[in-house]
Design a protein around this motif. Structure first.
Motif, PDB file in Angstrom:
ATOM      1  N   ARG A 124      21.843 -15.582 -24.089  1.00 40.46           N
ATOM      2  CA  ARG A 124      20.845 -14.820 -23.333  1.00 40.46           C
ATOM      3  C   ARG A 124      19.595 -14.563 -24.170  1.00 40.46           C
ATOM      4  O   ARG A 124      18.473 -14.533 -23.651  1.00 40.46           O
ATOM      5  N   ARG A 125      19.771 -14.389 -25.464  1.00 36.75           N
ATOM      6  CA  ARG A 125      18.627 -14.183 -26.352  1.00 36.75           C
ATOM      7  C   ARG A 125      17.728 -15.414 -26.355  1.00 36.75           C
ATOM      8  O   ARG A 125      16.498 -15.305 -26.279  1.00 36.75           O
ATOM      9  N   ILE A 126      18.329 -16.577 -26.407  1.00 30.29           N
ATOM     10  CA  ILE A 126      17.544 -17.819 -26.414  1.00 30.29           C
ATOM     11  C   ILE A 126      16.857 -18.025 -25.075  1.00 30.29           C
ATOM     12  O   ILE A 126      15.671 -18.382 -25.013  1.00 30.29           O
ATOM     13  N   LEU A 146      23.739 -21.186 -19.171  1.00 24.73           N
ATOM     14  CA  LEU A 146      22.666 -20.569 -18.414  1.00 24.73           C
ATOM     15  C   LEU A 146      21.720 -21.655 -17.941  1.00 24.73           C
ATOM     16  O   LEU A 146      21.415 -22.593 -18.695  1.00 24.73           O
ATOM     17  N   GLY A 147      21.243 -21.559 -16.700  1.00 23.25           N
ATOM     18  CA  GLY A 147      20.313 -22.562 -16.196  1.00 23.25           C
ATOM     19  C   GLY A 147      20.951 -23.923 -16.046  1.00 23.25           C
ATOM     20  O   GLY A 147      22.156 -24.049 -15.815  1.00 23.25           O
ATOM     21  N   THR A 148      20.130 -24.973 -16.206  1.00 24.80           N
ATOM     22  CA  THR A 148      20.623 -26.344 -16.061  1.00 24.80           C
ATOM     23  C   THR A 148      20.051 -27.225 -17.172  1.00 24.80           C
ATOM     24  O   THR A 148      18.976 -26.945 -17.712  1.00 24.80           O
ATOM     25  N   PRO A 149      20.743 -28.317 -17.513  1.00 25.99           N
ATOM     26  CA  PRO A 149      20.216 -29.225 -18.537  1.00 25.99           C
ATOM     27  C   PRO A 149      19.127 -30.150 -18.016  1.00 25.99           C
ATOM     28  O   PRO A 149      18.473 -30.839 -18.793  1.00 25.99           O
ATOM     29  N   GLY A 150      18.939 -30.201 -16.711  1.00 27.26           N
ATOM     30  CA  GLY A 150      17.914 -31.064 -16.126  1.00 27.26           C
ATOM     31  C   GLY A 150      17.945 -30.969 -14.616  1.00 27.26           C
ATOM     32  O   GLY A 150      18.854 -30.371 -14.039  1.00 27.26           O
ATOM     33  N   ALA A 151      16.957 -31.555 -13.975  1.00 24.55           N
ATOM     34  CA  ALA A 151      16.880 -31.507 -12.512  1.00 24.55           C
ATOM     35  C   ALA A 151      18.127 -32.129 -11.894  1.00 24.55           C
ATOM     36  O   ALA A 151      18.474 -33.273 -12.177  1.00 24.55           O
ATOM     37  N   ALA A 152      18.812 -31.350 -11.057  1.00 22.59           N
ATOM     38  CA  ALA A 152      20.005 -31.807 -10.332  1.00 22.59           C
ATOM     39  C   ALA A 152      21.101 -32.309 -11.263  1.00 22.59           C
ATOM     40  O   ALA A 152      21.927 -33.119 -10.872  1.00 22.59           O
ATOM     41  N   ARG A 153      21.108 -31.799 -12.496  1.00 22.39           N
ATOM     42  CA  ARG A 153      22.127 -32.217 -13.464  1.00 22.39           C
ATOM     43  C   ARG A 153      22.781 -30.963 -14.035  1.00 22.39           C
ATOM     44  O   ARG A 153      22.258 -30.362 -14.967  1.00 22.39           O
ATOM     45  N   ALA A 177      25.199 -22.660 -10.071  1.00 22.58           N
ATOM     46  CA  ALA A 177      25.365 -21.359 -10.727  1.00 22.58           C
ATOM     47  C   ALA A 177      24.270 -21.155 -11.768  1.00 22.58           C
ATOM     48  O   ALA A 177      24.053 -22.019 -12.622  1.00 22.58           O
ATOM     49  N   ALA A 178      23.596 -20.020 -11.708  1.00 24.83           N
ATOM     50  CA  ALA A 178      22.571 -19.708 -12.700  1.00 24.83           C
ATOM     51  C   ALA A 178      23.200 -19.386 -14.048  1.00 24.83           C
ATOM     52  O   ALA A 178      22.585 -19.568 -15.099  1.00 24.83           O
ATOM     53  N   GLU A 179      24.432 -18.911 -14.013  1.00 27.88           N
ATOM     54  CA  GLU A 179      25.159 -18.617 -15.253  1.00 27.88           C
ATOM     55  C   GLU A 179      26.645 -18.837 -15.014  1.00 27.88           C
ATOM     56  O   GLU A 179      27.168 -18.521 -13.946  1.00 27.88           O
ATOM     57  N   LEU A 180      27.302 -19.396 -16.018  1.00 30.26           N
ATOM     58  CA  LEU A 180      28.735 -19.664 -15.906  1.00 30.26           C
ATOM     59  C   LEU A 180      29.325 -19.691 -17.307  1.00 30.26           C
ATOM     60  O   LEU A 180      28.709 -20.208 -18.243  1.00 30.26           O
ATOM     61  N   PRO A 215      31.063 -15.607 -14.561  1.00 28.46           N
ATOM     62  CA  PRO A 215      29.650 -15.649 -14.946  1.00 28.46           C
ATOM     63  C   PRO A 215      29.397 -15.304 -16.413  1.00 28.46           C
ATOM     64  O   PRO A 215      28.524 -15.889 -17.053  1.00 28.46           O
ATOM     65  N   ARG A 216      30.161 -14.352 -16.953  1.00 33.21           N
ATOM     66  CA  ARG A 216      29.893 -13.849 -18.299  1.00 33.21           C
ATOM     67  C   ARG A 216      31.052 -14.157 -19.240  1.00 33.21           C
ATOM     68  O   ARG A 216      32.214 -13.868 -18.941  1.00 33.21           O
TER      69      ARG A 216
END
Length: 267
Positions: A124-126, A146-153, A177-180, A215-216
């Protein structure tokens, strides 16, 4: 367990780093963001892991946790993160009806929550400071995404098969998922390290591993530990009762048991 995010020509630039701390190896995979800001955030996150080790280590006589356990310090006199972790651990103990515990052989020992908490905090800090579009932090096999490594990936995490070294029991996808977070507790790699809080001795269980998806990572790590100590039947029943939590349990008899919603996260 290993996390992967397949690349493509359009994928954001990746910054990767490996760091030894807290007696294990931490792997960072950061996608997107401004490079200098990402590097600075990564350095800060790594420093935070070493700081957590200094504060919470049960092997260092001079750590704040060791001094707290000996009665030489009060919680108020410790760094603020000590009170934070102890409050989280108390909540985990309450939710698990005591199956997760911060006591080991009569001594204060919250290490069962510290690593997951530290990994989640680093990720989360990064994400907050570096402006990254995707962050993966793997601490000894437990992963916060957190997030995704790329579009639709989406990020994907391979779950090790405890009965087949080098094999995978499943692959968890963070698609949508925005976070997992994915955490595994078991005896295949580290031996009998999970304690039954009722006896203070190693848990006698029919399970080889419990992998929890939530999520966490702070909670996923705690729930995996508690469910492993409970055993397959009670552990699965309890995990099914937790909102937003899915799990994969593998018994010593090579039986695989899953929570009802896990299938939607595989791929």
């Amino acid at each position: 367990m290993a996390d992967t995010g397949a690349g493509s020509a359009e994928a954001p630039a990746a910054v990767r780093h490996v760091e030894e701390a807290m007696g294990t190896v931490f792997s960072f995979d950061v996608r997107g963001g401004e490079p200098a800001a990402v590097r600075a955030a990564l350095d800060e996150a790594v420093a935070g892991l070493h700081r957590a080790d200094e504060v919470f280590s049960t092997y260092r006589e001079g750590s704040q946790l060791s001094r707290l356990a000996r009665g030489e310090l009060t919680v108020a006199a410790c760094a603020p993160e000590v009170a934070e972790v102890l409050e989280l651990a108390a909540e985990a103990e309450r939710v698990s009806d005591g199956w997760f515990s911060t006591r080991y052989e009569g001594r204060l020992d919250p290490t069962g929550i510290v690593k997951g908490w530290a990994v989640e905090r680093a990720a989360r800090r990064i994400a907050a400071a570096g402006g990254a579009s995707g962050v993966s932090v793997n601490g000894g096999g437990d992963v916060q995404l957190l997030g995704t490594p790329g579009a639709a990936r989406p990020w994907r995490v391979g779950v090790s098969d405890p009965l087949r070294p080098g094999g995978l029991a499943a692959v968890v996808s963070a698609a949508g998922a925005a976070e997992l977070a994915v955490a595994t507790s078991g005896s295949a790699e580290r031996g009998a390290h999970v304690v039954d809080p009722r006896t203070g001795r190693s848990a006698v269980t029919d399970l080889l591993s419990v992998t929890v998806v939530a999520p966490r990572l702070t909670w996923a790590d705690c729930w995996a530990t508690a469910a492993f100590a409970m055993g397959a039947r009670e552990g699965l029943r309890w995990l099914e009762s937790l909102a937003g939590v899915e799990a994969l349990l593998i018994t010593a008899g090579d039986e695989v048991r899953c929570t009802g919603g896990l299938a939607a996260l595989l791929g």
